[in-house]
Write a protein that holds these residues in place. Structure first.
Motif, PDB file in Angstrom:
ATOM      1  N   ILE A 131      -8.906   4.969   2.589  1.00 40.15           N
ATOM      2  CA  ILE A 131      -8.106   6.189   2.684  1.00 40.15           C
ATOM      3  C   ILE A 131      -8.944   7.379   2.256  1.00 40.15           C
ATOM      4  O   ILE A 131      -8.943   8.427   2.917  1.00 40.15           O
ATOM      5  N   PHE A 132      -9.717   7.224   1.179  1.00 36.42           N
ATOM      6  CA  PHE A 132     -10.615   8.304   0.752  1.00 36.42           C
ATOM      7  C   PHE A 132     -11.689   8.572   1.813  1.00 36.42           C
ATOM      8  O   PHE A 132     -12.030   9.714   2.090  1.00 36.42           O
ATOM      9  N   LEU A 180       0.833  -1.207   0.000  1.00 38.28           N
ATOM     10  CA  LEU A 180       0.000   0.000   0.000  1.00 38.28           C
ATOM     11  C   LEU A 180       0.871   1.262   0.000  1.00 38.28           C
ATOM     12  O   LEU A 180       0.608   2.208  -0.745  1.00 38.28           O
ATOM     13  N   LEU A 233      -5.892  15.779  -2.231  1.00 38.81           N
ATOM     14  CA  LEU A 233      -5.793  14.314  -2.326  1.00 38.81           C
ATOM     15  C   LEU A 233      -4.337  13.858  -2.336  1.00 38.81           C
ATOM     16  O   LEU A 233      -3.999  12.814  -1.753  1.00 38.81           O
ATOM     17  N   PHE A 238      -8.236  13.885 -11.428  1.00 38.48           N
ATOM     18  CA  PHE A 238      -7.229  13.338 -10.521  1.00 38.48           C
ATOM     19  C   PHE A 238      -6.585  12.070 -11.099  1.00 38.48           C
ATOM     20  O   PHE A 238      -5.365  11.921 -11.081  1.00 38.48           O
ATOM     21  N   LEU A 252      -7.551   1.620  -0.723  1.00 40.49           N
ATOM     22  CA  LEU A 252      -7.568   3.011  -1.200  1.00 40.49           C
ATOM     23  C   LEU A 252      -8.906   3.667  -0.863  1.00 40.49           C
ATOM     24  O   LEU A 252      -8.965   4.847  -0.516  1.00 40.49           O
TER      25      LEU A 252
END
Lengths: 387, 387
Positions: free
Chosen positions: B66-67, A4, B224, A271, B63
């Motif tokens: 994480i967002f 990760l 981000l 993004f 992921l």
């Protein structure tokens, strides 16, 4: 280091690099996508080696392209396509046939395998009209007939480009024969036509029910799930995933404005999508351009890509006079994301070797870089002529 | 089948399943997250086996978290935190200490390893206040002092939860000693304090320059990238990635409204985050709940989780009367995403075995499911008392 952590750091380097150089390119009024490709070449394994082709990052770049083509599709409405008129249709049609034939013929003449020649032809087909639209807007020329013809033609050009890609990708699997050519053509056309007609009808029909759903952003989510489903289906029947993504976008283009689909998608694609172009660029071995024969080939392919659009698209509107047909031809000149994606698909299928890949990327970059100055010249000539 | 096709199909099944059941749960006024966990249990490898734990899908779920934590952080402003007042502070503080101690003590009493006990304590700490806020809004009670105390406490509770997780994750690597406890505590506190203070200052300072950037959505993209960078940094110094993501969110919370960061993030998280909860659910072996001892353990842990928040949070506002302190306690009761994430981290570190994992998921589900009816009762009693 944990996987990760590695993925996060690689994404950080890729996106930060892309956006930094993209910002710089915006300021010198050059297309950001060219900057992103350059970043990839510089930080990629052939040069600095800051990114090493992590398998998960590669998969994320493939997902990014699926989102990108979905976004392109969202701007391609079937109803608009039927409205653009004969002129735009012929601009698109000739602007697809000529570049494809030229690309195919040139590589075939160099004795390359027919599969490589097919991919070269396909990569030379699709116009990237976003950059043209912006240049025309900057020149305050967007409301003129020539601009409308170009923007209309770009919609059809996108669909034709997808059909060409479908045929090329299909023909490159297994042996070539007249039978397989017919089969692939039928499958590709049938997929496009059935999905667009059935999908558009279904989405229009179901749209009122979407309003009743209680989950936040549910129509947006349904559109993305359709995109994933059609992308997977396209791959399963032997076409490319992006074709399914593009068609899903086209189907939801009908209700795009009603549900703000593109506005919801845009922050995500702004993004993620640079990941694809940086990864694309990172696969280019810039050292190849020290070889004279590669430079010559890139030059010839770029010139062919420019002339075939100028002649093909221009011929379709020759009746409107040379200055107008020159504007239309220049407007259809830049090859961007779709050409690059086709090169990437060819490379993934192990059909496109490293040198041809580099040539295609160079062609996409130069046709894009040359359009703004040429367009400025063409528009100024046209304006002078009228005053 | 190609990897991309497999990933697309697995994502399609996961997200479509989550959203379908989520929609159903919204309609029967239950939290969608519980539905998503159930979907995971049903389609996971322990039951139907429709999803098999693809490595890329697993990374995408990491992921997604994480967002998610970045989004939670965006709603946690340092300035709000300093404003909430003493009452909220003590509600949060006691509501963290008591559940942690109860969870730790219970598993230690059952002779589990101290690492497992630490994770159980940590998983019982963090309140998921989103569901509470919605229930309070539905009951038209959001403007009342009790609601403000709960919402203020939830902000501090989030930060304390991150510190507890940082300490627990740190302590579980290597051998336990007083020295390592001190070291980890110092590192965790220093990371949180430095990032929040320095970050908040920097973002406020740089915010006017963000306006001058020409790239679309650039502030959103910078936020981000900060999230990715701090998540990676947190992992490198031995904390969890989500702590960095949460702190990045807190830092950008200062300019969230100015740049619509949460509005730009929301469509993306609404689409991706369910992947995490479905993958979480898919790792639960529901068959374990046929064992009497697991059912008893899940029951005890759930009861402890409820009582410790009722007593801890309630005690801090006991001066306002029993009905008010009951409302505050019930409001702090539901454990949601953070408890689940802590369980997932423990499982990934091979510390949490399958049965404890299932117990934690059950505790998160039941504390969440029981809150709405209890809150309705508590609010009705309070209203009756006043009229």
């Amino acid at each position: 280091m944990e996987m990760l952590t590695k993925v996060l750091i690689e994404l950080l380097i890729i996106i930060a690099g892309a956006k930094l150089v993209g910002e710089l390119f915006e300021r010198i009024q050059q297309p950001a996508v060219v900057g992103e490709l350059l970043v990839g070449m510089i930080i990629g394994p052939h040069a600095l080696g800051w990114i090493q082709g992590n398998e998960i990052v590669h998969m994320l770049s493939e997902l990014a392209v699926i989102f990108l083509l979905f976004q392109v599709g969202l701007e391609t409405r079937l109803s608009d396509m039927l409205k653009v008129g004969k002129k735009s249709f012929w601009v698109a049609m000739l602007g697809v046939v000529l570049p494809f034939m030229a690309g195919y013929a040139y590589l075939a003449a160099l004795n390359h395998d027919y599969k490589i020649a097919l991919f070269m032809g396909a990569a030379m087909v699709a116009t990237s009209v976003g950059i043209t639209a912006r240049v025309l807007a900057d020149l305050k020329f967007l409301q003129r007939p020539e601009s409308r013809i170009v923007l209309g033609a770009a919609v059809i050009d996108d669909v034709l480009g997808m059909i060409v890609l479908a045929m090329v990708a299909g023909l490159s699997q297994g042996e070539f024969s007249t039978l397989s050519l017919i089969r692939i053509t039928v499958v590709a056309l049938a997929f496009v036509v059935i999905v667009v007609l059935l999908g558009t009808w279904l989405v229009r029909k179901l749209s009122p029910s979407f309003r009743k759903l209680k989950t936040k952003n549910m129509t947006f989510i349904i559109s993305l799930l359709t995109c994933f489903g059609l992308a997977a289906l396209a791959q399963i029947i032997g076409l490319a995933a992006i074709i399914g993504a593009f068609l899903a976008g086209m189907v939801f283009a009908e209700i795009n404005e009603e549900y703000d689909l593109d506005k919801k998608l845009e922050p995500m694609t702004d993004f993620w999508v640079p990941i694809f172009f940086v990864v694309m660029g990172s696969q280019v071995n810039a050292a190849l351009f020290t070889s004279g024969s590669i430079i010559i080939m890139a030059g010839i392919v770029t010139v062919l890509a420019i002339i075939t659009k100028l002649v093909g698209c221009g011929a379709a509107v020759l009746k409107d006079g040379l200055p107008s047909s020159f504007i239309v031809g220049v407007g259809m000149m830049p090859r961007g994301e779709v050409g690059l994606i086709i090169a990437a698909i060819g490379a993934n299928m192990k059909i496109i070797p490293a040198d041809i890949y580099a040539v295609i990327v160079a062609m996409c970059m130069f046709t894009t870089l040359l359009m703004p100055p040429l367009m400025k010249m063409a528009v100024e000539r046209k304006t002078r002529e009228q005053s």
